[in-house]
Structure formats: C-alpha cells, structure tokens
Scaffold this motif. Structure first.
Motif, mmCIF file in Angstrom:
data_model
loop_
_atom_site.group_PDB
_atom_site.id
_atom_site.type_symbol
_atom_site.label_atom_id
_atom_site.label_comp_id
_atom_site.label_asym_id
_atom_site.label_seq_id
_atom_site.Cartn_x
_atom_site.Cartn_y
_atom_site.Cartn_z
ATOM 1 N N ARG A 73 13.082 43.516 7.018
ATOM 2 C CA ARG A 73 12.848 44.018 8.384
ATOM 3 C C ARG A 73 12.438 42.886 9.330
ATOM 4 N N LEU A 74 11.612 41.995 8.832
ATOM 5 C CA LEU A 74 11.196 40.874 9.667
ATOM 6 C C LEU A 74 12.386 39.965 9.978
ATOM 7 N N LEU A 75 13.276 39.783 9.012
ATOM 8 C CA LEU A 75 14.446 38.938 9.238
ATOM 9 C C LEU A 75 15.399 39.560 10.254
ATOM 10 N N VAL A 76 15.564 40.884 10.211
ATOM 11 C CA VAL A 76 16.407 41.558 11.208
ATOM 12 C C VAL A 76 15.805 41.377 12.597
ATOM 13 N N ALA A 77 14.496 41.569 12.695
ATOM 14 C CA ALA A 77 13.832 41.385 13.991
ATOM 15 C C ALA A 77 13.974 39.948 14.473
ATOM 16 N N ARG A 78 13.855 39.010 13.543
ATOM 17 C CA ARG A 78 14.008 37.597 13.898
ATOM 18 C C ARG A 78 15.420 37.319 14.426
ATOM 19 N N SER A 79 16.415 37.941 13.827
ATOM 20 C CA SER A 79 17.800 37.703 14.252
ATOM 21 C C SER A 79 18.033 38.229 15.667
ATOM 22 N N LEU A 80 17.432 39.369 15.982
ATOM 23 C CA LEU A 80 17.590 39.918 17.329
ATOM 24 C C LEU A 80 16.942 38.997 18.360
ATOM 25 N N GLU A 81 15.775 38.489 18.033
ATOM 26 C CA GLU A 81 15.086 37.568 18.947
ATOM 27 C C GLU A 81 15.914 36.299 19.141
ATOM 28 N N ALA A 82 16.530 35.815 18.054
ATOM 29 C CA ALA A 82 17.340 34.597 18.157
ATOM 30 C C ALA A 82 18.576 34.834 19.023
ATOM 31 N N SER A 83 19.196 36.007 18.871
ATOM 32 C CA SER A 83 20.367 36.322 19.694
ATOM 33 C C SER A 83 20.007 36.341 21.169
#
Length: 746
Positions: free
Chosen positions: A466-476
C-alpha cells in the motif's frame, strides 16, 4: 399543521387519503409519536368529513379525562345521549341509532378502556365511524392504521412562517431568512409541534438565533398555546408523555438506542444495548414494543434488510436519561460493533459481495461517522479509528468521500498506541488522498512519515504494498513516471505475496495506467487486460470498471474511437450500478475525449462539465492532475475546442448541472427522450426519477440525500410522491419498477 383552531398547513394529500379511507372503514387510527400532528390531522379530517357527508362529528380529547371510568360518560355526553351507565355496552346501546364520526384523540392515555368502548360502539352502532389518534394501534377488528409521519420540508417551512407571522405580524419569509428556516425545520425532523414551538420564539430570536440554540431544544421549545392540551404545550411534555407509556425495560432500551445515529439494524441493537439489566434475547420484543408505541419507525427494502429509526428529539430526550458513564459505555459498545461491521464489509470488497458491502456501508454511514467521532476524540480509541479508516480505503474512493477520509485521518494519525502496520496504512492513505486533492507537499510529508515508521519497525507485505502504491502516485504527480513504475512493480510483488487480492488488482491497475502515462501503450494494454482477467471471474466491479475505461483510453490513443466508446460504456454501466463516483468521473472524462476526437464539440463540452462535477465531488481539480489535464488539452486542441467561447461555457455548465440519470443517458449516447418512456408511463419529474433510481439501488432516504446533496426531508417528500404517483405501497415495488423501466429502454 394547525393549532387547535387554525387552518391546515400541509397534509393536503394525507387529508385526501384519509377522506377516502373513512369512506370505506369504520375504524381508522392515526398513529405516531407525540407532536407529529395526529390531533390536527384528525380534527381537520372530522371537519372535512362533516362537510362532505353532512353528518355530525364529535371530538373527545382523552387526555382531558382523569379517570378511565369517565370515558363512557364523556363519550355519551359529547354525542348528546343519556346512557344507563358508563360501561362500554351501556354507552354503545345509547348511541346505537346515531350516525356520524366520533374522534377519540389521545387513546394512549387509557388504551384498554378505549379499546373496549370502541369495540362495543362499532358492534352496536352500524352507522357510527370512529377516528382515533394514539401512539399505538388499538388492535380492534377491522381497524385501519394510518401512520402519521413528519412534515415534508416545504410544508414544515410554511408552517414555521405561518406560526411566526401569527406571533409577530411583521414577520415575513425572505431570501435572507429562508436558509436558516430550512435548516431549522430539518433539524427539528419536520415534527409539527417542534416547528410550532420554535416559531413561537420569533418574538425574541431570529430564525438563525433559534437554530443556534437547538442544542438545548427541550428548554427552548416550551412556549405552546395555552389552550392546547398539556402534552402539546412543550416538546418535553410531549416526550415525557411518550416515555410514560413505555415499560421500564422499553425505557432502558430506548435510552441505550440513543447512541445510534440515522437508524440501526436489529443485530446492532442486540449487541450494543444488551447487558446490565437487558438480555439480548429480549431486545427483539422490546424493539417491537417501541415500534408499537411510535418511538421507533421501520424502514426496509422488502427483501434483504430491515432497519429502525427514531426522531432526533426522541433520541436526545432518551440520551438525557443516561449517566455520563452509561453513555460512554454504550458508545464504546457502538464503536466495537461498527468496527466489526467494517471488518466484515472490507472482507467483501474483492469478489461478488462487493456491491453488498458498499450497500451496507452506505446504510450505516451515519453510524460510522458517529463511531469515528467518538473514537478520534478519545486517545484510548484513536488507534481503532485509524484501523477503521484504513480498512475503508476503497469505500472512500467509490463513494466520493475522499475529503472525509482525510478529515478522520488528520484527527487520528498521531495515535500513540497504533500498531506500526496500522500507522503506515493510514499515513499511506492520507498521503495519496492529499496528493489526489492537489496538496502534493502534504502528501509527500505524510509518506515520509510512513517511511520513517517502516525504517524503525518491520511491516507486513500488504502494508508495504500500500505504501508503494501511494509512493507511485506521488511520483507520477511530481513528474517522475520512471520512479513510479519501479514502486509499482515492487507493489504488485508485495501484494501478491501477501495474498491481498484487492490490493494486488489495484496495484496492477495503477501499473497499467502508469505504463500508459509514459507512452508504453503495448505494456499498458497487457497489464490492464491482466487486471480485467483477475477481477472478472470473481465478480469484482470497482477496479475492473477502471481497467476497462483505461483500455478504452488506450483504444482512443490508437485512434479507434468506436472501440474506445464501447469500452467506456461498459465501464460506465458497471460503475453506475455500484454507485462508484470515482470510476464514473474517469469514464466521463475519457468519453469527453472520444467526443472531441469525433469533432462532436458540444457533446465533448457537456461531458467535460459532467466529469468536472464528479471530479470536484471527490475534491479533485482535474486541471491539476498531470495526465488528465494534458489529455484534456490535447483532445481539445485536436478538435479545435476553445474554452473561452460562449457555446463551450454554456454546454460545460449544462453538463455540470445535469442530474445523474441524464448524465448516464448522455454518456451512453441516448437522448433523454429515448431513456424516458412516455409521460403517461413515467409520471415522475426528473428529480423524482433520479430518486427512484437510487431507491432501486437499495439506498435509504439518508443515503439518497447524501448522493444528491439535498436534505433527507426533501428526499422523503420525493419518495412519498413517487409512491403516490406510481400507486405503490413499498420501496420494493419502486425497485422492481426501476428494473422494468431499464429493461424497456432501447
């Protein structure tokens, strides 16, 4: 409603229905809680009956009697006959030849005596009819029970204005005070007595001032008419009269039920209210008793669920009978029950039970809020609040309540005793919702806090995913798509290892979208199709509708507008059936791009307006979302769309204002005429049809109100109108009619 001698305000349909009922039934009983307007309606019906039938009418207020033994004498006296004695049979014999309507008001004051007398009167006097008012039905053979509910919003406001003008002749309903009056009447549940008592305060308070003092409504609402019965001179007197009708166990259950907001199912009452003097096995019968005495009302869909509700005034009165320790104990049990409910619902988020889980949560949303409000305010329960909010992650997105999720997370994220996994999940959710809503700095800060927790404490694979998915959205959002792809590959692996299927398909979906964002359409297509293949066999809808819409977007990027439109429509039907606001927003957005590609500029502008309204309901500015804004600009440029033209602005505004049914008709490329049969087949207004469709999806009145951003009282008015116009008696019939209507559409 009216004072004892005033003109009827509202209730016109009820009065007409009552006229018809009295034409065929010899005993009609108006039931409902104190102050709901039974007396006024009964007196108006008696006057109407007398005019229409040219018969005598007699009215007796049983609350004026001090002894049940006086009932027979009083009935004989009001009718004008001499009875040999006061027994039911003797009085019945004396009136045997009389014709007319006898109104017995307030039968709950001496129910047994009233039942005996009414039964005898009906048996002995064939031309006599009885109209009774009572908190509960009499139970006499042939009785027709007519529940009296609160006033619709418009009638309640008219009543307030009428009574206020009586107290203060200079008072007028104006644009300046209309909003306060509307909110006041809604806060008073449309209960006529409460509205009238509030209006009586207009001599010293403005409508806004009355509204602001409603926290102490039982002291505020005490200025009743001097010629009214004692029970109608103050709100508290009315509530006390209801309370005295209940047994001690019913009074105790009533008090404990006050912890619920917006209604409750029986199972919740049995779990939350039992113990300390109440056996769980007795709750069913006690609820039945409170229903019988009009303390509770019942709502159901005719098939899958039954819930109970009480008016806010009844709830607040009962809450006062509990000590602070008892209130806290009840609220803790309430929190525990709803925490378990969330756990059960969350387990159904992936699979065929998804729609059922969302329906359950929609029905219980008010109680979820109440449980969270209690939990975040108490350090002992803040960690539990975090667990609930984090477990509801898909729910916040599906129902468009992202802002609410942020609200609860902000109040509970610092819970000192939360488990590391819980804190990381909550911070990840808070991070991506902040980013989505255009606050990337806050989102980044929250994700950094989550990273710090992970650095100190090991977390499970699902939490890490879940943290990695959130991180990916922030990076996008930050313009680092390659970084987002790395995070997502790791997220998919972590989710798969954890066995959390909902997390896995979500990560796969976002991975597919991210491939599209960087222009790798082939890998995007393979990944998104894999997402569809994972979700379709198990009946999952939320993620699958997103994936289908994203595949439609890819088809459009490959210049295949027909395939794109077909995929978007498939996705839209699925998201609409689920009530998925976020997926619907995305579908409408892509359909607008399709229309732009087809040079259908007015349609494109209208769909963009509809999409914009859905995005903003989520708290999202679509022009601030990198990929959305870029594709919007590109599609508009290719179609030669100029946002500054009056034509565009008009179409955009029209799309933003469309009701839900017309948005769906537009998006599915049907005309409103094609989706709405002839007027004689569908005698509903646009708004009533929209309400009917939501009722057909199983939503309660409160849930419909939240979906449409209107008051619950207004929804109740619409539902009453729908039932009357269609000639139905239940919400189940409405649901069946909606299905039949959809089947008739081309």
């Amino acid at each position: 409603m009216t004072s004892r001698h005033g003109d009827l305000v509202g209730r016109r349909q009820e009065l007409a229905d009552l006229r018809s009922t009295l034409g065929s039934a010899r005993l009609v009983t108006l039931t409902g809680p104190g102050g709901i307007g039974k007396t006024t309606l009964a007196r108006a019906a008696a006057a109407d009956h007398g005019r229409a039938r040219r018969e005598e009418t007699w009215v007796l207020d049983l609350a004026d009697l001090v002894d049940a033994d006086l009932l027979g004498h009083s009935v004989a006296g009001v009718i004008g006959v001499q009875a040999r004695g006061a027994s039911a049979d003797e009085v019945a014999a004396a009136v045997a030849d009389r014709a007319g309507l006898l109104v017995l008001d307030g039968c709950e004051a001496m129910l047994d005596a009233a039942v005996s007398l009414v039964a005898a009167l009906l048996a002995a006097a064939p031309r006599l009819r009885v109209l009774a008012t009572s908190h509960q039905q009499l139970g006499v053979t042939g009785e027709v029970v007519v529940p009296v509910g609160p006033l619709p919003a418009e009638d309640a406001q008219a009543l307030f204005a009428t009574r206020a003008a009586t107290a203060l002749p200079s008072f007028r309903l104006t644009d300046d005070n209309a909003v306060a009056i509307a909110r006041l009447c809604e806060a008073l549940d449309g209960v006529p007595l409460a509205v009238e008592l509030a209006a009586a305060r207009i001599l010293v308070l403005s409508p806004q001032g009355i509204l602001e003092r409603l926290d102490d409504r039982q002291r505020l609402l005490v200025k009743g008419a001097r010629d009214a019965p004692a029970r109608q001179r103050s709100l508290r007197a009315s509530l006390e009269a209801s309370h005295e009708l209940c047994t001690p166990d019913e009074q105790l259950l009533w008090a404990r039920l006050s912890v619920f907001t917006g209604g409750f199912p029986l199972e919740a009452a049995e779990e939350v209210c039992a113990g300390d003097g109440l056996d769980a096995g007795d709750v069913l019968d006690l609820v039945d008793g409170l229903l019988d005495k009009s303390v509770l009302t019942r709502e159901d869909d005719g098939a899958s669920y039954v819930r109970f509700r009480m008016l806010d005034s009844l709830r607040e009165y009962a809450r006062e009978t509990l000590t602070e320790d008892q209130v806290q104990a009840a609220r803790a049990r309430h929190l525990a029950w709803y925490a378990d409910l969330v756990g059960t619902a969350a387990a159904g988020f992936f699979g065929p039970g998804q729609a059922t889980s969302y329906r359950t949560l929609r029905r219980e949303h008010a109680n979820l809020r109440e449980a969270l409000r209690y939990a975040v305010a108490d350090p002992r329960h803040a960690a539990q609040a975090l667990e609930i909010v984090a477990a509801l992650e898909p729910w916040w997105a599906v129902t468009g309540r992202v802002s609410e999720a942020r609200h609860w997370l902000a109040r509970a994220c610092d819970a000192a005793d939360a488990r590391p996994d819980t804190r990381v999940r909550a911070l990840a959710l808070a991070g991506w919702t902040a980013t989505l809503q255009g606050d990337p700095d806050a989102g980044r800060s929250l994700l950094e806090k989550a990273d710090a927790v992970v650095a100190e404490h090991p977390v499970d694979d699902a939490t890490r995913g879940r943290l990695l998915v959130a991180r990916s959205l922030e990076a996008s959002w930050r313009g680092a798509p390659d970084e987002a792809l790395v995070s997502l590959e790791q997220a998919v692996a972590a989710a798969h290892a954890s066995g959390d299927r909902m997390l896995e398909v979500t990560a796969v979906l976002v991975l597919g979208l991210s491939h599209a964002f960087v222009g790798d359409l082939d890998r995007a297509g393979v990944t998104l199709q894999a997402c569809v293949d994972l979700t379709e066999p198990v009946g999952e809808v939320h993620v699958r509708s997103y994936a289908l819409s994203a595949l439609g977007m890819l088809a459009l990027l490959r210049a295949d507008a027909d395939t794109a439109a077909d995929l978007e429509r498939r996705a839209l039907v699925m998201s609409a059936e689920l009530g998925d606001r976020s997926a619907t927003a995305f579908v409408l957005e892509v359909l607008a791009w399709v229309a732009a590609a087809e040079r259908r500029t007015e349609r494109a502008a209208t769909l963009l307006g509809a999409a914009d309204a859905h995005w903003r309901h989520l708290g999202v500015d679509p022009d601030a979302v990198p990929y959305l804004s870029a594709n919007r600009r590109l599609s508009e440029e290719r179609a030669g769309i100029d946002r500054g033209t009056p034509a565009f602005r008009t179409a955009f505004a029209r799309g933003a204002a469309l009701p839900e049914d017309e948005v769906l008709a537009l998006a599915l490329d049907r005309t409103v005429e094609a989706t709405t049969p002839a007027e004689e087949q569908v005698p509903l207004t646009r708004r009533e049809l929209e309400v009917a469709q939501l009722v057909g999806r199983g939503l309660s009145n409160r849930e419909v109100a939240e979906e449409l951003f209107i008051s619950q009282r207004t929804v109740e008015t619409h539902v009453d109108n729908i039932l009357r116009k269609l000639g139905f008696g239940s919400r189940t019939q409405v649901a069946a009619w909606v299905v039949e209507l959809a089947a008739r559409r081309p």
